[in-house]
Scaffold this active site. Structure first.
Site, PDB file in Angstrom:
ATOM      1  CD  GLU A 183      -4.819   1.153  -2.732  1.00 32.64           C
ATOM      2  OE1 GLU A 183      -5.776   0.702  -2.090  1.00 32.64           O
ATOM      3  OE2 GLU A 183      -4.327   2.417  -2.275  1.00 32.64           O
ATOM      4  CG  ASP A 201      -0.891   3.042   5.659  1.00 33.50           C
ATOM      5  OD1 ASP A 201      -1.286   3.820   4.819  1.00 33.50           O
ATOM      6  OD2 ASP A 201      -1.202   3.328   6.964  1.00 33.50           O
ATOM      7  CG  ASP A 209      -1.847   1.112   1.208  1.00 36.23           C
ATOM      8  OD1 ASP A 209      -2.206   1.617   0.235  1.00 36.23           O
ATOM      9  OD2 ASP A 209      -2.283   1.624   2.309  1.00 36.23           O
TER      10      ASP A 209
END
Length: 164
Positions: free
Chosen positions: A67, A140, A7
């Site tokens: 991501e 995260d 992330d």
């Protein structure tokens, strides 16, 4: 298969290393590379690169799932995240590990079966799939584990073709 989920960010880069074997998941490691506010931005990028390169060298993943970047209201923050994402992609390239990108909707769909699932639902399902006692912190890190699970679900299936 070992997947490193990431992330991206520049203050906190969540990561999760997940092994999928016989359709079962095992968390090998999870955590975050953090940089302090006020630190020179180039130094922050170096810390991120070094941290991700270290995880890559330790676990030798078969794939990295990250991501996909999308911009919301704050374009200035988005540019910093894009730069941090760039050094993450560079670390992956130098380690010769293929990178797969997923949108938040794709991650939600793969992990919960519902593309509009709320963040707590995704975190709880990730915790259950990985047999963790609690949802990892910071958020995260939990997100990175969900991104890794997403790739495990998608790889080698028709779903992977759909998610491209």
């Amino acid at each position: 298969m070992i997947v490193l989920g990431i992330d991206p960010g520049y203050a906190i880069v969540g990561y999760g290393v997940v092994e999928m074997k016989n359709n079962r998941y095992r968390t090998l490691e999870h955590g975050a590379v953090t940089t302090k506010a006020g630190t020179d931005f180039n130094r922050r990028l170096e810390i991120i690169y070094d941290g991700i390169a270290q995880v890559l060298a330790q676990y030798h993943p078969d794939a990295i799932s990250v991501e996909k970047l999308y911009f919301s209201n704050n374009k200035t923050t988005g540019i910093g995240v894009a730069e941090a994402r760039g050094v993450i992609l560079l670390a992956a390239q130098k380690a010769r590990v293929p990178v797969f990108e997923y949108t938040p909707v794709q991650v939600k769909l793969a992990v919960t079966g519902y593309g509009k699932a709320l963040k707590p639902q995704v975190m709880e399902m990730t915790r259950r799939l990985l047999c963790l006692r609690e949802v990892p912190k910071p958020d995260d890190t939990a997100d990175a584990l969900a991104i890794a699970v997403c790739h495990c679900h998608a790889s080698g299936t028709a779903l992977r073709q759909f998610l491209r």
